[in-house]
Design an enzyme around this catalytic site. Structure first.
Site, PDB file in Angstrom:
ATOM      1  N   HIS A  48       8.958-112.646 -46.633  1.00  7.60           N
ATOM      2  CA  HIS A  48      10.133-111.844 -46.963  1.00  7.60           C
ATOM      3  C   HIS A  48      10.283-111.744 -48.484  1.00  7.60           C
ATOM      4  O   HIS A  48      10.057-112.718 -49.201  1.00  7.60           O
ATOM      5  CB  HIS A  48      11.396-112.452 -46.332  1.00  7.60           C
ATOM      6  CG  HIS A  48      12.531-111.478 -46.358  1.00  7.60           C
ATOM      7  ND1 HIS A  48      13.260-111.255 -47.496  1.00  7.60           N
ATOM      8  CD2 HIS A  48      13.020-110.645 -45.405  1.00  7.60           C
ATOM      9  CE1 HIS A  48      14.165-110.323 -47.239  1.00  7.60           C
ATOM     10  NE2 HIS A  48      14.039-109.944 -45.976  1.00  7.60           N
ATOM     11  N   GLU A  66       9.060-103.023 -45.111  1.00 10.67           N
ATOM     12  CA  GLU A  66      10.405-103.221 -45.657  1.00 10.67           C
ATOM     13  C   GLU A  66      10.391-102.969 -47.168  1.00 10.67           C
ATOM     14  O   GLU A  66      10.140-103.892 -47.956  1.00 10.67           O
ATOM     15  CB  GLU A  66      10.880-104.641 -45.345  1.00 10.67           C
ATOM     16  CG  GLU A  66      12.294-104.880 -45.817  1.00 10.67           C
ATOM     17  CD  GLU A  66      12.940-106.072 -45.132  1.00 10.67           C
ATOM     18  OE1 GLU A  66      13.707-105.868 -44.204  1.00 10.67           O
ATOM     19  OE2 GLU A  66      12.642-107.209 -45.546  1.00 10.67           O
TER      20      GLU A  66
HETATM   21  P1  PGA Z   1      19.200-105.616 -44.771  1.00  9.46           P
HETATM   22  O1  PGA Z   1      18.051-106.713 -44.821  1.00  9.46           O
HETATM   23  O2  PGA Z   1      19.236-105.072 -43.382  1.00  9.46           O
HETATM   24  O3  PGA Z   1      20.442-106.355 -45.146  1.00  9.46           O
HETATM   25  O4  PGA Z   1      18.838-104.569 -45.773  1.00  9.46           O
HETATM   26  C1  PGA Z   1      16.862-106.563 -44.119  1.00  9.46           C
HETATM   27  C2  PGA Z   1      15.951-107.703 -44.469  1.00  9.46           C
HETATM   28  O5  PGA Z   1      15.846-108.009 -45.674  1.00  9.46           O
HETATM   29  O6  PGA Z   1      15.365-108.335 -43.586  1.00  9.46           O
END
Ligand code: PGA
Length: 262
Positions: free
Chosen positions: A98, A173
């Site tokens: 992450h 992401e």
């Molecule tokens: P968010 O985070 O939905 O608050 O943007 C997603 C993540 O970082 O897993």
């Protein structure tokens, strides 16, 4: 429509056992009634300290995951949670790579790769996060983004066999789209294009069948307002939800989008 995977990344939003208890009570009451139970796969990733409480709440139809893991099974690693501990606590999934761990804890590609291999070898399902830091604004930026994603995948998957890959889910992401940053989600069309790119890399590294079977999700400011747009795309196998998953009613609405027929 293929069954979608909806992952709650609680991060550090819930600050006590009491808050967890309240959340679980609202969620399980309404999840049971919603009919969503068998229509989507739902995974909760609470902080380590809440894994046991979450497990003992026995919410039917959801799986439990951790937000991080160390690569070894046991030994002199102060402060770490190992693969054996995770399994013992009932976690069958783990988020690896992450961007918040890369940013605040200095995790690099080599560490991500070791964690990935360690978890897959321990038979834990991995949710691997990849994504660029800044939004591309021209063709040069776009090319840099694609190279960056390709490199992240190559590094993370070094030494990972095709068989191990069966337990892996990838999340595209883009870091700039995470709610703590811009709060502005990517568009479903762009996310879809990036996910197709990710599959092409997997196809080159492994083969077409592996690339098609791999689940690839989108993450970054997903809410009940925009979830449908991502979930409706055939290319996107589900969503990773951060801040919106910290509210049980909001998260239930997102799950409902994944199970709505039209
Ligand atoms: P968010 O985070 O939905 O608050 O943007 C997603 C993540 O970082 O897993």
């Amino acid at each position: 429509m293929k069954k979608k995977l909806i992952v709650a990344n609680w991060k550090a939003y819930l600050a006590s056992q009491k808050e967890v208890k309240e959340y679980v009570s609202v969620f399980s009451r309404n999840f049971g009634k919603s009919g969503a139970k068998n229509a989507a796969d739902v995974v909760f990733c609470p902080p380590f300290l809440y894994l046991a409480a979450f497990r003992s709440a026995h919410i039917g139809g959801v799986a439990v995951g951790a937000q991080d893991v160390f690569w070894e099974e046991r030994g002199p690693y102060t402060g770490e949670a190992t693969t054996s501990m995770l399994k013992d606590a009932g976690a069958s999934y783990v988020i690896i790579g992450h961007s918040e761990r890369r940013r605040y804890l200095g995790e690099n590609d080599e560490m991500v790769s070791k964690k990935l291999r360690g978890a897959l070898e321990a038979k834990i399902n991995v949710i691997l996060c990849i994504g660029e830091w800044t939004k591309a604004s021209d063709d040069v930026g776009e090319k840099k983004t694609l190279d960056f994603i390709k490199n992240q995948l190559h590094c993370a998957l070094a030494g990972v066999s095709r068989t191990l890959l069966k337990r892996m889910v990838v999340v595209y992401e883009p870091v700039w789209a995470i709610s703590g940053n811009s709060g502005i989600a990517d568009t479903p069309e762009n996310a879809s294009r990036m996910i197709m790119f990710i599959r092409r890399i997997i196809a080159k590294l492994y083969d077409g069948h592996t690339a098609r079977s791999l689940a690839v999700l989108y993450g970054g400011s997903v809410s009940s307002q925009n979830a449908a747009g991502f979930i409706r795309q055939d290319t996107i196998d589900g969503v990773l939800v951060g801040s919106a998953s910290a509210n049980p009613n909001e998260f239930l609405k997102i799950i409902a989008e994944a199970t709505r027929k039209t």
